[in-house]
Design a protein around this motif. Structure first.
Motif, PDB file in Angstrom:
ATOM      1  N   ALA A  30       0.926  -1.192   0.058  1.00  0.00           N
ATOM      2  CA  ALA A  30       0.098  -0.085  -0.003  1.00  0.00           C
ATOM      3  C   ALA A  30       0.948   1.282   0.180  1.00  0.00           C
ATOM      4  CB  ALA A  30      -0.857   0.119   1.191  1.00  0.00           C
ATOM      5  N   GLU A  31       1.968   1.356   0.717  1.00  0.00           N
ATOM      6  CA  GLU A  31       2.835   2.452   0.739  1.00  0.00           C
ATOM      7  C   GLU A  31       3.321   2.484  -0.507  1.00  0.00           C
ATOM      8  OE1 GLU A  31       4.038   2.063   5.642  1.00  0.00           O
ATOM      9  OE2 GLU A  31       5.422   1.409   4.060  1.00  0.00           O
ATOM     10  N   LEU A  32       3.694   1.443  -1.196  1.00  0.00           N
ATOM     11  CA  LEU A  32       4.502   1.597  -2.791  1.00  0.00           C
ATOM     12  C   LEU A  32       3.425   2.089  -3.789  1.00  0.00           C
ATOM     13  CD1 LEU A  32       7.251   0.658  -3.479  1.00  0.00           C
ATOM     14  CD2 LEU A  32       6.326  -1.611  -4.027  1.00  0.00           C
ATOM     15  N   LEU A  33       2.187   1.522  -3.516  1.00  0.00           N
ATOM     16  CA  LEU A  33       1.355   1.818  -4.589  1.00  0.00           C
ATOM     17  C   LEU A  33       0.432   2.789  -4.617  1.00  0.00           C
ATOM     18  CD1 LEU A  33       0.789  -1.924  -5.844  1.00  0.00           C
ATOM     19  CD2 LEU A  33       2.435  -0.226  -6.929  1.00  0.00           C
ATOM     20  N   GLY A  34      -0.019   3.161  -3.314  1.00  0.00           N
ATOM     21  CA  GLY A  34      -1.088   4.053  -2.900  1.00  0.00           C
ATOM     22  C   GLY A  34      -0.711   4.689  -1.755  1.00  0.00           C
ATOM     23  N   ASP A  35      -1.509   4.516  -0.553  1.00  0.00           N
ATOM     24  CA  ASP A  35      -0.858   4.971   0.720  1.00  0.00           C
ATOM     25  C   ASP A  35      -1.345   3.803   1.891  1.00  0.00           C
ATOM     26  OD1 ASP A  35      -3.663   6.242   2.290  1.00  0.00           O
ATOM     27  OD2 ASP A  35      -3.991   5.604   0.409  1.00  0.00           O
ATOM     28  N   ALA A  36      -0.505   4.059   3.033  1.00  0.00           N
ATOM     29  CA  ALA A  36      -0.606   3.039   3.845  1.00  0.00           C
ATOM     30  C   ALA A  36      -2.084   2.748   4.576  1.00  0.00           C
ATOM     31  CB  ALA A  36       0.309   3.317   4.956  1.00  0.00           C
ATOM     32  N   SER A  37      -2.938   3.707   4.559  1.00  0.00           N
ATOM     33  CA  SER A  37      -4.375   3.460   4.892  1.00  0.00           C
ATOM     34  C   SER A  37      -5.049   2.419   3.648  1.00  0.00           C
ATOM     35  CB  SER A  37      -5.055   4.931   4.902  1.00  0.00           C
ATOM     36  OG  SER A  37      -5.000   5.349   3.668  1.00  0.00           O
ATOM     37  N   GLY A  38      -4.605   2.124   2.772  1.00  0.00           N
ATOM     38  CA  GLY A  38      -5.327   1.133   1.890  1.00  0.00           C
ATOM     39  C   GLY A  38      -4.952   0.052   1.998  1.00  0.00           C
ATOM     40  N   ALA A  39      -4.172  -0.647   3.271  1.00  0.00           N
ATOM     41  CA  ALA A  39      -3.754  -1.863   3.603  1.00  0.00           C
ATOM     42  C   ALA A  39      -4.671  -2.964   3.866  1.00  0.00           C
ATOM     43  CB  ALA A  39      -2.665  -1.704   4.463  1.00  0.00           C
ATOM     44  N   GLN A  40      -6.144  -2.230   3.684  1.00  0.00           N
ATOM     45  CA  GLN A  40      -7.288  -3.189   4.232  1.00  0.00           C
ATOM     46  C   GLN A  40      -7.673  -4.073   3.097  1.00  0.00           C
ATOM     47  OE1 GLN A  40      -7.345   0.049   6.001  1.00  0.00           O
ATOM     48  NE2 GLN A  40      -6.111  -1.140   7.466  1.00  0.00           N
ATOM     49  N   THR A  41      -8.405  -4.972   3.547  1.00  0.00           N
ATOM     50  CA  THR A  41      -9.137  -5.887   2.531  1.00  0.00           C
ATOM     51  C   THR A  41      -9.788  -5.231   1.570  1.00  0.00           C
ATOM     52  OG1 THR A  41      -9.126  -7.664   4.071  1.00  0.00           O
ATOM     53  CG2 THR A  41     -10.862  -7.580   2.449  1.00  0.00           C
ATOM     54  N   GLY A  42      -9.701  -5.388   0.481  1.00  0.00           N
ATOM     55  CA  GLY A  42     -10.469  -4.642  -0.715  1.00  0.00           C
ATOM     56  C   GLY A  42      -9.953  -3.745  -1.460  1.00  0.00           C
ATOM     57  N   ALA A  43      -8.617  -3.191  -0.698  1.00  0.00           N
ATOM     58  CA  ALA A  43      -7.780  -2.367  -1.514  1.00  0.00           C
ATOM     59  C   ALA A  43      -7.386  -2.978  -2.923  1.00  0.00           C
ATOM     60  CB  ALA A  43      -6.654  -1.883  -0.770  1.00  0.00           C
ATOM     61  N   ARG A  44      -7.142  -1.977  -4.107  1.00  0.00           N
ATOM     62  CA  ARG A  44      -6.817  -2.595  -5.276  1.00  0.00           C
ATOM     63  C   ARG A  44      -5.947  -1.389  -5.829  1.00  0.00           C
ATOM     64  NH1 ARG A  44     -11.107  -5.735  -8.147  1.00  0.00           N
ATOM     65  NH2 ARG A  44     -11.836  -7.034  -6.490  1.00  0.00           N
ATOM     66  N   TRP A  45      -5.066  -2.098  -6.627  1.00  0.00           N
ATOM     67  CA  TRP A  45      -4.395  -1.210  -7.403  1.00  0.00           C
ATOM     68  C   TRP A  45      -3.807  -1.668  -8.856  1.00  0.00           C
ATOM     69  CZ3 TRP A  45      -2.852  -2.422  -2.415  1.00  0.00           C
ATOM     70  CH2 TRP A  45      -3.116  -1.305  -1.545  1.00  0.00           C
ATOM     71  N   THR A  46      -3.784  -1.165  -9.861  1.00  0.00           N
ATOM     72  CA  THR A  46      -3.557  -1.700 -11.287  1.00  0.00           C
ATOM     73  C   THR A  46      -2.339  -0.900 -11.626  1.00  0.00           C
ATOM     74  OG1 THR A  46      -5.805  -2.216 -11.630  1.00  0.00           O
ATOM     75  CG2 THR A  46      -4.217  -2.064 -13.809  1.00  0.00           C
ATOM     76  N   ARG A  47      -1.216  -1.360 -12.036  1.00  0.00           N
ATOM     77  CA  ARG A  47       0.035  -0.868 -12.591  1.00  0.00           C
ATOM     78  C   ARG A  47       0.732  -1.482 -13.628  1.00  0.00           C
ATOM     79  NH1 ARG A  47      -1.533   2.372  -9.209  1.00  0.00           N
ATOM     80  NH2 ARG A  47      -0.546   3.373  -7.668  1.00  0.00           N
ATOM     81  N   GLY A  48       0.556  -1.045 -15.006  1.00  0.00           N
ATOM     82  CA  GLY A  48       0.918  -1.665 -16.082  1.00  0.00           C
ATOM     83  C   GLY A  48       0.054  -3.018 -16.136  1.00  0.00           C
ATOM     84  N   ASN A  49       0.880  -4.180 -16.372  1.00  0.00           N
ATOM     85  CA  ASN A  49       0.277  -5.300 -16.320  1.00  0.00           C
ATOM     86  C   ASN A  49       0.159  -5.972 -14.990  1.00  0.00           C
ATOM     87  OD1 ASN A  49      -0.595  -6.330 -18.581  1.00  0.00           O
ATOM     88  ND2 ASN A  49       0.993  -7.302 -19.481  1.00  0.00           N
ATOM     89  N   LEU A  50       0.179  -5.067 -14.169  1.00  0.00           N
ATOM     90  CA  LEU A  50      -0.041  -5.746 -12.495  1.00  0.00           C
ATOM     91  C   LEU A  50      -1.337  -5.379 -11.987  1.00  0.00           C
ATOM     92  CD1 LEU A  50       0.826  -7.124  -9.972  1.00  0.00           C
ATOM     93  CD2 LEU A  50       2.176  -4.985  -9.477  1.00  0.00           C
ATOM     94  N   ASN A  51      -2.151  -6.372 -11.481  1.00  0.00           N
ATOM     95  CA  ASN A  51      -3.440  -5.913 -10.799  1.00  0.00           C
ATOM     96  C   ASN A  51      -3.039  -6.493  -9.304  1.00  0.00           C
ATOM     97  OD1 ASN A  51      -5.848  -4.736 -12.092  1.00  0.00           O
ATOM     98  ND2 ASN A  51      -4.833  -6.373 -13.423  1.00  0.00           N
ATOM     99  N   VAL A  52      -3.087  -5.718  -8.285  1.00  0.00           N
ATOM    100  CA  VAL A  52      -3.073  -6.144  -6.752  1.00  0.00           C
ATOM    101  C   VAL A  52      -4.278  -6.129  -6.110  1.00  0.00           C
ATOM    102  CG1 VAL A  52      -1.736  -5.756  -4.603  1.00  0.00           C
ATOM    103  CG2 VAL A  52      -0.444  -5.124  -6.872  1.00  0.00           C
ATOM    104  N   ALA A  53      -4.543  -6.788  -5.232  1.00  0.00           N
ATOM    105  CA  ALA A  53      -5.487  -6.882  -4.264  1.00  0.00           C
ATOM    106  C   ALA A  53      -5.403  -7.297  -2.858  1.00  0.00           C
ATOM    107  CB  ALA A  53      -6.903  -7.529  -4.844  1.00  0.00           C
TER     108      ALA A  53
END
Ligand code: TRH
Length: 397
Positions: free
Chosen positions: A245-268
């Motif tokens: 979450a710190e790397l891709l968004g912010d630490a507050s988004g480390a909870q279940t349900g957080a999602r990030w898309t970067r290039g060919n990567l999807n993280v949940a």
């Protein structure tokens, strides 16, 4: 001859969930598969609750899945709970898990029983290691300095003359049933809240990521972003989710349900599930990142390529342990694959090497084949719970 049918198992939670994870698995197996009476003493019920949500973290005594659970706060509490459990106050075997010291009130009872001619079997259940010396130290004895008691060292391991590792007898069948069932997969993705992601990325490589905070993570994430094959990464809530979450968004988004898309990567970020629901996640993913001791073993039974983040110790002792495992595991791989696997695991564990996801991913089929031969060799050792029962039975002959 006495027959071993009852156990006291003491667990001190040093850190995270592996101590209680291993003890809970062993306790359930002794109760459910061997039909034995098991009393599990745990000092930290909150950690226990995390892997087994039916645990009441405030209860001194409770029974779950056929196991009697006792809160091990201090010696006085052990003494009073033992008195309350008067029938029987002491079982046939007493285990100090991960070499924890058995509390004095229990030692006193054990010594009393010894003076009556029938001491319980006393086991020091050790940490898992692939190092060679483990076979030499397994089953060694050490007399107590003051009391008429003898402690037996029981080492889990990956070689003959060790205790083996935990494996429930129905595990293989459960895995095969799961693998053959699209409905079970759907149910898993639904439970984890990622059914839409799985539907939208059918060709992605599915990766589960359970690790400690890891300095190599930014490099890995960058390589996933640029990977020709899409990657879906499922991260259980916890240390590494926070780092992601710190790397891709912010630490507050480390909870279940957080999602990030970067290039060919999807993280949940997915929930930290009860222990028995963790296996299906490993079975359903293509590649699993695991850590510590228990998830490391579960990944081996999942028959998928895996990457181990070993529990870091001072003076880099853990790197020796890591290499001991790698030596055994890579012995049956072609030289180039062995080198690539060692390099990837080293880089992930902070040893000098460069992290190369493309190399690792390109070996996936061969690593799956290796996982099968490795499983066969591990199964020849017998499972730890059955080995422990046989070992303890031998001591009372
Ligand atoms: O949590 P760990 O790092 O545990 C340990 C401890 O740190 C311990 O002090 C150390 O001695 C030992 O490692 C080597 O990693 P481990 O062993 O994999 O334990 C995690 C447990 O959590 C395991 O039983 C699986 C379980 N688990 C769940 O129940 N649900 C989940 O969602 C996940 C990701 C894990």
């Amino acid at each position: 001859m006495r027959t071993i049918t009852s156990w006291d198992l003491f667990c001190r939670v040093v850190d995270n969930y592996g101590d209680i994870g291993v003890c809970w698995r062993l306790a359930r197996q002794l109760a459910q598969e061997h039909g034995h009476t098991v009393r599990l003493w745990v000092d930290d019920l909150r950690s226990f609750e995390k892997i087994c949500p039916t645990v009441d973290a405030k209860a001194d005594a409770q029974r779950i899945s056929g196991v009697d659970i006792r809160h091990w706060a201090d010696d006085a509490q052990v003494a009073s709970l033992l008195a309350a459990d008067a029938h029987p106050a002491l079982h046939d075997v007493v285990i100090g898990a991960f070499a924890c010291a058995v509390p004095e009130p229990m030692l006193k009872l054990m010594a009393e029983r010894a003076s009556q001619g029938s001491p319980p079997v006393w086991i020091n259940l050790e940490y898992l290691s692939a190092e060679k010396w483990v076979s030499e130290h397994h089953a060694m004895q050490s007399p107590h300095l003051r009391l008429p008691l003898v402690k037996h060292f029981f080492f889990p391991g990956f070689a003959r003359n060790t205790g083996g590792v935990l494996r429930e007898s129905h595990l293989g069948a459960q895995r095969k049933t799961f693998e053959a069932s699209p409905a079970a997969h759907h149910a898993l993705w639904h439970r984890l809240g990622v059914d839409d992601l799985m539907r939208d990325c059918p060709d992605a490589l599915r990766v589960s990521l359970f690790a400690y905070a890891n300095p190599a993570l930014p490099t890995l994430v960058a390589q996933w972003e640029a990977s020709p094959q899409p990657v879906v990464c499922l991260v259980p809530e916890g240390l590494v989710a926070k780092q992601v979450a710190e790397l891709l968004g912010d630490a507050s988004g480390a909870q279940t349900g957080a999602r990030w898309t970067r290039g060919n990567l999807n993280v949940a970020v997915v929930p930290f599930v009860p222990q028995e629901h963790y296996d299906p996640l490993l079975w359903a993913c293509d590649i699993n990142f695991v850590r510590g001791e228990d998830s490391f073993v579960r990944a081996q039974w999942a028959l998928k390529p895996f990457v181990w983040h070993i529990y870091p110790q001072s003076d880099d002792v853990h790197l020796t342990k890591l290499d001991a495992f790698l030596t055994r595991y890579t012995a049956a791989l072609a030289e180039a694959d062995a080198k690539a696997l060692v390099a990837f695991w080293h880089a992930w564990n902070g040893a000098p090497a460069s992290l190369n996801w493309a190399d690792f991913a390109s070996m996936a089929a061969r690593l799956r084949a290796r996982a099968v031969t490795w499983e066969q060799s591990l199964m020849q050792l017998g499972d730890l719970a059955a080995n422990l029962v046989a070992f303890c039975q031998k001591q009372v002959k």
